[in-house]
Design an enzyme around this catalytic site. Structure first.
Site, PDB file in Angstrom:
ATOM      1  N   HIS A   9      32.980 -27.406  28.019  1.00 15.04           N
ATOM      2  CA  HIS A   9      34.438 -27.457  28.041  1.00 15.04           C
ATOM      3  C   HIS A   9      35.061 -26.909  29.322  1.00 15.04           C
ATOM      4  O   HIS A   9      36.054 -27.430  29.809  1.00 15.04           O
ATOM      5  CB  HIS A   9      34.999 -26.706  26.832  1.00 15.04           C
ATOM      6  CG  HIS A   9      36.480 -26.596  26.817  1.00 15.04           C
ATOM      7  ND1 HIS A   9      37.298 -27.693  26.624  1.00 15.04           N
ATOM      8  CD2 HIS A   9      37.292 -25.540  26.988  1.00 15.04           C
ATOM      9  CE1 HIS A   9      38.558 -27.304  26.671  1.00 15.04           C
ATOM     10  NE2 HIS A   9      38.577 -26.005  26.883  1.00 15.04           N
TER      11      HIS A   9
ATOM     12  N   TYR B  28      36.904 -28.065  18.422  1.00 17.31           N
ATOM     13  CA  TYR B  28      38.108 -28.089  17.584  1.00 17.31           C
ATOM     14  C   TYR B  28      37.784 -27.999  16.101  1.00 17.31           C
ATOM     15  O   TYR B  28      38.662 -28.188  15.266  1.00 17.31           O
ATOM     16  CB  TYR B  28      38.932 -29.343  17.900  1.00 17.31           C
ATOM     17  CG  TYR B  28      39.333 -29.382  19.346  1.00 17.31           C
ATOM     18  CD1 TYR B  28      40.249 -28.464  19.852  1.00 17.31           C
ATOM     19  CD2 TYR B  28      38.763 -30.294  20.218  1.00 17.31           C
ATOM     20  CE1 TYR B  28      40.595 -28.471  21.191  1.00 17.31           C
ATOM     21  CE2 TYR B  28      39.118 -30.304  21.561  1.00 17.31           C
ATOM     22  CZ  TYR B  28      40.029 -29.396  22.037  1.00 17.31           C
ATOM     23  OH  TYR B  28      40.370 -29.396  23.370  1.00 17.31           O
TER      24      TYR B  28
END
Length: 104
Positions: free
Chosen positions: A67, A2
């Site tokens: 992820h 992020y």
């Protein structure tokens, strides 16, 4: 993933060195997690991990996640090997996965 490792790391380090840290917490008392955006070749993942550690300013990452399983089996295996080697080098304490299915 992020793009906030630097901001989070600075906030944590600022707190740890501030008067607000009345319990005298240390880096070892904080659990810092980050993750890889997408699986890739070994060298690219090692570079990403090193960059994450550097950006965070935390010295190491407690938990580093892959992820997702995307990219194919070869990319998953090379990514995981990079995580294992980063653990051996002290850059990461624990490796893990998120969004993986049982078959992965």
């Amino acid at each position: 993933m992020y793009h906030n490792e630097g901001e989070c790391g600075r906030a944590i380090n600022d707190f740890l060195s501030s008067k607000a840290n009345t319990e005298n917490l240390k880096r070892e008392d904080i659990h810092f997690t980050s993750k890889l955006a997408s699986n890739a070749a070994y060298d690219a993942v090692r570079k990403s991990i090193k960059g994450s550690v550097k950006k965070s300013g935390m010295g190491y990452i407690d938990l580093f996640l892959l992820h997702s399983p995307y990219g194919g089996k070869k990319a998953r295996l090379e990514s995981w090997k990079a995580v294992e080697d980063a653990i051996d080098d002290g850059q990461i304490k624990i490796g893990g996965v998120s969004n993986f299915g049982v078959k992965h």
